[in-house]
Design a protein around this motif. Structure first.
Motif, mmCIF file in Angstrom:
data_model
loop_
_atom_site.group_PDB
_atom_site.id
_atom_site.type_symbol
_atom_site.label_atom_id
_atom_site.label_comp_id
_atom_site.label_asym_id
_atom_site.label_seq_id
_atom_site.Cartn_x
_atom_site.Cartn_y
_atom_site.Cartn_z
ATOM 1 N N HIS A 142 0.748 -1.087 0.244
ATOM 2 C CA HIS A 142 0.168 -0.188 0.232
ATOM 3 C C HIS A 142 1.293 1.158 0.449
ATOM 4 O O HIS A 142 0.814 2.160 -0.389
ATOM 5 C CB HIS A 142 -0.760 0.086 1.086
ATOM 6 C CG HIS A 142 -1.594 1.665 1.327
ATOM 7 N ND1 HIS A 142 -2.887 1.332 0.591
ATOM 8 C CD2 HIS A 142 -1.773 2.378 2.354
ATOM 9 C CE1 HIS A 142 -3.650 2.443 0.692
ATOM 10 N NE2 HIS A 142 -2.645 3.514 1.946
ATOM 11 N N SER A 143 1.839 1.215 0.593
ATOM 12 C CA SER A 143 2.974 2.152 0.762
ATOM 13 C C SER A 143 3.512 2.961 -0.104
ATOM 14 O O SER A 143 4.371 3.538 -0.130
ATOM 15 C CB SER A 143 3.501 2.482 2.455
ATOM 16 O OG SER A 143 3.784 1.447 2.162
ATOM 17 N N GLN A 144 4.467 1.978 -0.858
ATOM 18 C CA GLN A 144 5.994 1.648 -0.987
ATOM 19 C C GLN A 144 5.402 1.171 -3.271
ATOM 20 O O GLN A 144 4.580 0.573 -3.114
ATOM 21 C CB GLN A 144 6.419 0.790 -0.420
ATOM 22 C CG GLN A 144 6.874 0.884 1.139
ATOM 23 C CD GLN A 144 7.827 2.472 0.933
ATOM 24 O OE1 GLN A 144 8.701 2.812 0.581
ATOM 25 N NE2 GLN A 144 7.147 3.380 1.661
ATOM 26 N N PRO A 145 6.432 1.781 -3.568
ATOM 27 C CA PRO A 145 6.851 0.892 -5.047
ATOM 28 C C PRO A 145 7.134 -0.753 -4.971
ATOM 29 O O PRO A 145 7.689 -0.842 -3.992
ATOM 30 C CB PRO A 145 7.282 2.178 -5.754
ATOM 31 C CG PRO A 145 8.757 2.628 -3.831
ATOM 32 C CD PRO A 145 7.240 2.981 -3.404
ATOM 33 N N LEU A 146 6.606 -0.575 -6.054
ATOM 34 C CA LEU A 146 7.242 -2.632 -6.356
ATOM 35 C C LEU A 146 8.934 -2.743 -6.556
ATOM 36 O O LEU A 146 9.839 -1.650 -6.783
ATOM 37 C CB LEU A 146 6.741 -3.184 -7.644
ATOM 38 C CG LEU A 146 5.480 -3.640 -6.459
ATOM 39 C CD1 LEU A 146 4.559 -4.065 -7.902
ATOM 40 C CD2 LEU A 146 5.401 -4.797 -5.683
ATOM 41 N N PRO A 147 9.533 -3.271 -5.745
ATOM 42 C CA PRO A 147 10.580 -2.836 -5.850
ATOM 43 C C PRO A 147 10.772 -3.807 -7.477
ATOM 44 O O PRO A 147 10.638 -5.035 -8.507
ATOM 45 C CB PRO A 147 11.981 -4.778 -5.019
ATOM 46 C CG PRO A 147 10.395 -5.239 -4.899
ATOM 47 C CD PRO A 147 9.570 -4.568 -5.018
ATOM 48 N N ALA A 148 12.168 -3.626 -8.114
ATOM 49 C CA ALA A 148 12.598 -4.159 -9.694
ATOM 50 C C ALA A 148 13.176 -5.321 -9.465
ATOM 51 O O ALA A 148 13.271 -6.324 -10.269
ATOM 52 C CB ALA A 148 13.679 -3.348 -10.159
ATOM 53 N N GLY A 149 13.879 -6.186 -8.252
ATOM 54 C CA GLY A 149 14.271 -6.956 -8.079
ATOM 55 C C GLY A 149 14.481 -7.797 -6.457
ATOM 56 O O GLY A 149 13.838 -7.417 -6.185
ATOM 57 N N THR A 150 14.863 -8.427 -6.428
ATOM 58 C CA THR A 150 15.756 -8.848 -4.808
ATOM 59 C C THR A 150 16.541 -8.203 -4.505
ATOM 60 O O THR A 150 17.325 -8.700 -2.800
ATOM 61 C CB THR A 150 15.698 -10.311 -4.999
ATOM 62 O OG1 THR A 150 16.444 -10.947 -5.420
ATOM 63 C CG2 THR A 150 14.179 -10.530 -6.024
ATOM 64 N N ARG A 151 17.436 -7.288 -4.913
ATOM 65 C CA ARG A 151 18.522 -6.743 -4.119
ATOM 66 C C ARG A 151 18.485 -5.867 -3.462
ATOM 67 O O ARG A 151 17.770 -5.016 -3.870
ATOM 68 C CB ARG A 151 19.799 -6.062 -5.423
ATOM 69 C CG ARG A 151 20.313 -7.486 -6.466
ATOM 70 C CD ARG A 151 20.512 -6.330 -7.785
ATOM 71 N NE ARG A 151 19.659 -5.371 -8.372
ATOM 72 C CZ ARG A 151 20.411 -4.339 -9.133
ATOM 73 N NH1 ARG A 151 21.448 -4.395 -10.105
ATOM 74 N NH2 ARG A 151 19.105 -3.407 -9.652
ATOM 75 N N VAL A 152 18.456 -6.050 -1.646
ATOM 76 C CA VAL A 152 17.966 -5.355 -0.979
ATOM 77 C C VAL A 152 19.680 -4.994 -0.252
ATOM 78 O O VAL A 152 20.743 -5.716 0.204
ATOM 79 C CB VAL A 152 17.163 -6.270 0.149
ATOM 80 C CG1 VAL A 152 17.177 -5.405 1.711
ATOM 81 C CG2 VAL A 152 16.030 -6.990 -0.440
ATOM 82 N N ALA A 153 19.762 -3.739 0.635
ATOM 83 C CA ALA A 153 20.921 -3.012 0.895
ATOM 84 C C ALA A 153 19.927 -2.612 2.250
ATOM 85 O O ALA A 153 18.741 -2.277 2.749
ATOM 86 C CB ALA A 153 21.042 -1.584 0.522
ATOM 87 N N VAL A 154 21.148 -3.030 3.730
ATOM 88 C CA VAL A 154 20.460 -2.783 4.800
ATOM 89 C C VAL A 154 21.513 -2.118 5.698
ATOM 90 O O VAL A 154 22.685 -2.093 5.556
ATOM 91 C CB VAL A 154 20.714 -4.361 5.663
ATOM 92 C CG1 VAL A 154 20.406 -3.935 6.977
ATOM 93 C CG2 VAL A 154 19.445 -5.270 5.009
ATOM 94 N N VAL A 155 21.154 -1.111 5.932
ATOM 95 C CA VAL A 155 21.955 0.323 6.308
ATOM 96 C C VAL A 155 20.936 -0.196 8.694
ATOM 97 O O VAL A 155 19.915 -0.254 8.638
ATOM 98 C CB VAL A 155 21.173 1.830 6.575
ATOM 99 C CG1 VAL A 155 22.189 2.430 6.821
ATOM 100 C CG2 VAL A 155 21.397 2.041 4.653
ATOM 101 N N THR A 156 21.889 0.242 9.537
ATOM 102 C CA THR A 156 21.459 0.134 10.677
ATOM 103 C C THR A 156 22.120 0.617 11.454
ATOM 104 O O THR A 156 23.444 1.099 11.063
ATOM 105 C CB THR A 156 21.309 -0.810 10.834
ATOM 106 O OG1 THR A 156 21.269 -1.359 12.618
ATOM 107 C CG2 THR A 156 23.190 -1.384 10.864
ATOM 108 N N ASN A 157 21.837 1.509 12.747
ATOM 109 C CA ASN A 157 22.697 2.299 13.182
ATOM 110 C C ASN A 157 23.460 0.899 15.029
ATOM 111 O O ASN A 157 23.999 1.877 15.931
ATOM 112 C CB ASN A 157 22.015 3.282 14.373
ATOM 113 C CG ASN A 157 20.732 2.871 15.286
ATOM 114 O OD1 ASN A 157 20.350 1.897 15.116
ATOM 115 N ND2 ASN A 157 20.000 4.002 15.924
ATOM 116 N N ALA A 158 23.069 0.191 14.897
ATOM 117 C CA ALA A 158 23.530 -1.328 15.627
ATOM 118 C C ALA A 158 23.653 -2.442 14.986
ATOM 119 O O ALA A 158 23.035 -2.838 14.568
ATOM 120 C CB ALA A 158 22.314 -1.084 16.883
#
Length: 896
Positions: A476-492
């Motif tokens: 509902h809130s986000q566009p569809l991803p073009a593929g399965t490549r994900v970047a993870v960002v964290t502060n911990a």
């Protein structure tokens, strides 16, 4: 003409304006009504029908239509309230594959789809009879009938002959015809649901003064929910309930309601339905539970007789939050929040959970229908409503049963290209069960069949209500991803590791950043940050730094989605930074999906208000990873162009039907085919088999072996008797036989051990080495033919390495079958071997699918093993089982 056509029971179907009509075969007793049909026609319409305004011709036509039992003749009529609305018939002459068709529609009822609906049913009956072409003669000025033929969706050729037009219509019901039928069905369906979901007047029957009663709760919700139409109660014991005027009966209401909501004791429901129908009510919602079989049948009969659409019984009710309507005819705890999600459920409890969850998320509901026991209105109906309502952008389904899965699948394939359709895959108790036997029926499970339906239709199937809502929040809130490549960002670092693990387990990919991306990110992140995947921004990261990091990742072409795993720290609190605000503030909605994981979050998922829309926030990394994996699969499904089953020119369907009918004539109870009949049927579809011969004596086996020996001189003997399924388990196969002596010894061994059972042996050359595969079909009573494919040989019993799709298969389906099993790498040349004949494998599956779709009598097909080599694909052992089943057209327009 086949008996099943002559004795086909009456059915109900919808006209273009949503009116319910009954379609049935013409009977001799109908003559007076048919004469009346013609007598009421204007002279002009009589002339167009008979080429002259002849009353005598009309009488003769009525007489011919009622002459049942004539060879090659079929007549259907449409009626409502015992009034004939139209007649369509065909009769064949010397050519049994061709029939002349004629249509008559009652005066004043043109342009409502009466003739078209009748012709659709005639087409279905004619195809069952082996008729492939309709012919018709019409006056060139008869634009109504010419338009009817043209709009059917079938190939039509015309030839002018003076004032007449000779038409020839090919009854090849291909995808174009089914699409045309679907479009007519959608128009009629949506029109019929108008009185249900957009009523101007509603009556609640069974609303009383007792606090806590279901009827009173329904009336309260309608009264307080902002319903803008007129509202009545029906209760003979009072004149007002909750300030709503009450009347003793439906017949005494000052205005006929479009919708009646029934909350009465089960035994009273059929009588109430009959009263509503006679009064002119157009739709019923029956929340009453506990109807027995007879009561339920009487309820449906009343609805069909009077043309009322029915929701329930045993349901929670319905709602439509459309502005200017405010319909809430449910007894949920609170009013649904207006929004854009369409919801249809069979379980009232699931419905309440979804209403609450969607309201909490802020997505809200466009319309809600609790289907209950689903005697009439179904998920298929609601999909078509949402497709047309211009409000719904997300569809949520919870279906415990399917009335017509193949029609549902075609509708869903169309709707899911416009809006996401999500469901809970309920009843997965067979998911972990391994096949205990090698034959196809044992390998197929209900779970496998449902999953095939969902996958082919592009439906997002989740395993729980929680997962459904988590995925709905992302879609509902986000566009569809073009593929399965994900970047993870964290502060911990720990939160990043948990999120990365969850992504990998969900089938997502975490690519390492390119050197240029590393340099770019290091320029915006605090000192000490580690740029890998996950990106550890450290606890010192600030709001502006995190926003810049996320924006750079979103803009990078090697990233399809960004997940941000955050934990609250004293560092951020001391500086006044709000790291969540880094994701929600900005110039607008980001081009790629972004979601956040907050391990301290109390609710499983929520939507954070952003500058332009919302951002989903999850309490658990696995939840967001699952949701993102579902979104990636939806994107991949949408990226595929629409596909249709392959055209196979060298198929002899007529011969296949003949083989099947001849076998069933000799074996009325059905059974496993003998090898010769099996080979005959496979040859109709060009399915390649290893050469073989049939032998019933030792000498015949020796002679056959001499003919079939390959270059190495080795042959195989396989025992056969009716009902033999597991040859290997019963040691009914002798392999690697050399010379006459070994063949004789093998035959004598089989003859001795299976004395009284053995009817003969199959002799084949020993097959070369290759990959042993399994392909098969099982006819599901509800879903139709299911095609299975996977690893074959004896391993199929142990590993159960199968993929499944519902027939008829498209090119995409065949590709998914071949690549789905765990053994797929072997087919593409893993471990140093060359790829097998993939074109031959695709052809085999297409031909197997075509056979299954053509022959409803094919209860089971089992090809094991199928030998795949780089040169060819060959069936080494084939078994087919036929049962006396009647052909049913799953796409024929009719109500349940």
């Amino acid at each position: 003409m086949s008996d099943d056509v002559l004795h086909r029971p009456p059915v109900h179907a919808l006209l273009a304006d949503g009116t319910t009509v009954r379609i049935r075969p013409v009977a001799p007793a109908d003559r007076a009504q048919l004469e009346g049909l013609y007598q009421e026609m204007s002279p002009e319409n009589l002339r167009l029908r008979f080429f002259a305004a002849s009353r005598r011709a009309a009488e003769q036509a009525a007489e011919r239509a009622c002459a049942t039992g004539r060879p090659g003749h079929r007549a259907l009529l449409a009626e409502r309230a015992q009034q004939v609305l139209g007649l369509a018939e065909y009769h064949s002459g010397e050519d049994p594959a061709s029939a002349d068709v004629s249509i008559a529609v009652a005066e004043g009822l043109h342009h409502r789809g009466v003739g078209t609906l009748l012709v659709e049913h005639l087409v279905s009956a004619a195809r069952t009879d082996g008729i492939t072409t309709f012919t018709a003669d019409a006056l060139s000025e008869n634009h109504k009938v010419m338009r009817l033929f043209t709009d059917l969706g079938l190939d039509i050729t015309r030839r002018l002959d003076g004032p007449e037009v000779h038409c020839s219509i090919a009854l090849d019901t291909d995808d174009a015809y089914l699409t045309a039928v679907e479009e007519r069905g959608r128009t009629a369906d949506v029109a019929s649901l108008g009185p249900l979901l957009r009523p101007e007047t509603v009556a609640v029957i069974g609303a009383g003064r007792t606090p806590g009663s279901v009827g009173r709760a329904l009336l309260h919700h309608l009264h307080t929910g902002g319903f803008t139409g007129r509202l009545f109660a029906v209760n003979p014991k009072c004149t007002s309930v909750l300030g709503v005027p009450s009347y003793p009966s439906v017949a005494l209401l000052p205005k006929v309601p479009d919708l009646a909501v029934v909350a009465a004791p089960a035994p009273a429901v059929p009588g109430i339905a009959e009263e509503c129908g006679k009064a002119g009510v157009r739709a019923l919602v029956v929340v009453s539970a506990g109807l027995d079989t007879g009561t339920a049948r009487a309820l449906v009969t009343a609805c069909r007789t009077h043309g009322m659409r029915l929701v329930g019984p045993n349901c929670l009710g319905i709602a439509n939050t459309e502005p200017g309507l405010g319909l809430d005819a449910t007894f949920a705890a609170s009013h649904p929040r207006p929004g854009t999600a369409g919801v249809a459920v069979q379980s009232g409890g699931v419905g309440i959970a979804l209403l609450d969850g969607l309201s909490r998320l802020g997505i809200g509901v466009s319309s809600f229908v609790s289907l209950g026991d689903k005697y009439d209105v179904s998920g298929n109906d609601l999909l078509q409503w949402w497709e047309s309502d211009d409000r719904t952008d997300l569809a949520l389904l919870h279906l415990e049963s399917f009335g017509n899965p193949r029609a549902f699948s075609r509708t869903a394939r169309r709707v899911t290209r416009r809006i996401p359709v999500l469901t809970v895959d309920a009843g997965r108790t067979d998911a972990g069960r391994r096949a205990a036997a090698s034959h196809t029926a044992a390998a197929a499970t209900g779970t496998m069949t449902r999953q095939a339906l969902f996958t082919q239709a592009g439906i997002t199937a989740t395993h729980s209500i929680g997962e459904l809502l988590e995925t709905a929040a992302l879609l509902h809130s986000q566009p569809l991803p073009a593929g399965t490549r994900v970047a993870v960002v964290t502060n911990a670092g720990g939160a990043g590791v948990l999120t990365a693990d969850a992504c990998a387990e969900a089938g997502l990919v975490l690519p390492q950043p390119t050197p240029d991306l590393v340099d770019d990110l290091l320029t915006v992140l605090p000192e000490g940050a580690s740029v890998g995947n996950p990106v550890d921004a450290t606890a010192a990261v600030g709001e502006a730094e995190l926003r810049a990091c996320v924006d750079r990742l979103v803009a990078h072409p090697g990233v399809d989605a960004v997940l941000v795993a955050l934990v609250p720290t004293a560092v951020a609190a001391a500086t006044g930074d709000d790291l969540v605000r880094a994701l929600t503030d900005g110039p607008g909605r980001r081009a790629r999906p972004v979601a956040v994981v907050r391990l301290e979050q109390e609710v499983p998922v929520t939507l954070l208000r952003a500058a332009d829309g919302t951002v989903p926030s999850y309490a658990e990394p696995r939840a967001v990873a699952r949701a993102l994996a579902h979104a990636a699969r939806r994107a991949a499904w949408l990226a595929r162009p629409a596909d249709v089953p392959a055209a196979l020119d060298d198929v002899d369907g007529a011969r296949a039907h003949q083989v099947a009918e001849e076998y069933l004539a000799a074996h009325p109870e059905g059974g496993w085919l003998d090898p010769r009949t099996c080979a005959d049927l496979l040859s109709c579809y060009g399915i390649p088999q290893l050469p073989w011969a049939w032998a019933e004596t030792e000498d015949e086996a020796v002679l056959a072996a001499e003919r079939l020996r390959g270059a190495d001189g080795r042959v195989v003997l396989k025992a056969h008797w009716p009902g033999l399924v597991h040859k290997s388990e019963q040691r009914a196969v002798h392999l690697d036989l050399r010379g006459d002596a070994q063949v004789r010894a093998a035959y004598r061994d089989l003859e001795t051990r299976f004395a009284g059972l053995l009817t003969g042996v199959v002799v084949q050359p020993l097959a070369p080495r290759g990959t042993e595969l399994f392909a098969g079909v099982v006819q599901d009573e509800v879903f139709g033919p299911l095609v299975l494919f996977g690893l074959g040989g004896t391993a199929t019993e142990i590993l159960a390495d199968h993929a499944a799709r519902l027939a008829p298969l498209t090119g995409h389906d065949v590709h998914d079958l071949i690549t789905g099993p765990r053994c797929a790498p072997l087919l593409f040349g893993a471990h140093g071997g060359g790829p097998v004949d993939l074109d031959g494998l695709e052809q085999l599956l297409h031909r197997l699918s075509r056979m299954a779709a053509d022959l409803p009598q094919l209860a089971e097909a089992d090809f094991n093993p199928v030998l795949a080599t780089p040169e060819r694909v060959t069936v080494l052992d084939a078994r087919l089982r036929l049962l006396p089943r009647r052909s049913q057209d799953p796409y024929l327009r009719r109500l349940r």
